[in-house]
Design an enzyme around this catalytic site. Sequence first.
Site, PDB file in Angstrom:
ATOM      1  CB  SER A  80      -7.149   5.812   3.052  1.00 38.62           C
ATOM      2  OG  SER A  80      -6.273   4.849   2.528  1.00 38.62           O
TER       3      SER A  80
ATOM      4  CG  ASP B  58      -7.277   6.226  -0.942  1.00 37.95           C
ATOM      5  OD1 ASP B  58      -7.690   7.176  -0.248  1.00 37.95           O
ATOM      6  OD2 ASP B  58      -6.388   5.441  -0.575  1.00 37.95           O
TER       7      ASP B  58
END
Length: 325
Positions: free
Chosen positions: A45, A201
């Site tokens: 991320s 993610d």
Amino acid sequence: MSKEPKEKKINAVFEGGGVKGIGLVGAIAATEEAGYTFANVGGTSAGAIVASLIAAGYNAAELKQIMDALDYTDFQDKNTIANIPIIGTTRSIRKKYGQYLGQFFEHWLRELLLARGVRTFGDLISDPEATDPCQRYKLQVIASDISQGRLLILPGDIQKFGINPDDFEVATAVRMSMSLPFFFEPVCLEDLSGEVHFIVDGGLLSNYPVWLFDPQNNNKTLPTFGYQLIESAQKPLHEITSSVTFGLAMALTMMEAHDQHSIRQINFNRTIEIPTLGVGTTEFELTRERSDMLYQSGLKAGRAFFNRRDSEEHLHTHHTTEKGT
């Protein structure tokens, strides 16, 4: 005859944390101050964003300039459905699985990478002879394939979708890694059988993949330092007012609390712990003052880590020398 100072190269892994990633930049500045250079880098991320820019050749001062110039609210590029008053956000999540497109982010990162001559992972090959993707490429990015419930280490795992890792765009890989569920739309990919996979993610499965560059079969490798974002004991509550914010809070909890205790215990000696001062992962309206506080928090944490490490190395060297005399 004096010896030339030995170059201090390291591998580095950066934790995810949305806007809190500003703290990572401060710790990177401390790393450079201590005389270290980065060999291979990886992350999840926000950590993947920082890692990709380092891999492309940006230094800490340049990263800070980039972060200072960025209006984080630009990342909130709503799709057409989400712009419908009152019901738009809920309907967007039902149909698109996210409030925001993520297109602004991908374009922003692509332009920064291209400015340093990087488009695909083929531009980031560090060892052309290596067969292990984690050794072949300077950058590793973590994402989550929720269709198959598995972790993806990119670019190596992109082969499962019939794509040559050398040809895979770095900005797209990082876009996958930062696709916070319910917040950003997932990235959809077809596998070789035509089945569609939803990629989100990487923090859902490994927000702090400090193990990325650990040696296999006892092979010697460079040391790995981890850069971890540590929550305050007075962390604010997630605001839960609807099914949408409930889902987002659940995703954030998974990423922020995943294996925190065990990871800290096992990897304490190689982890720079960066206090995040109560800043939220999706606090895109962050003020310049709070942004600077986060950067300084990372800088302070990094300096403390390297001061401690240098002191321990000095004591070890001094003790060894005395035993040999």
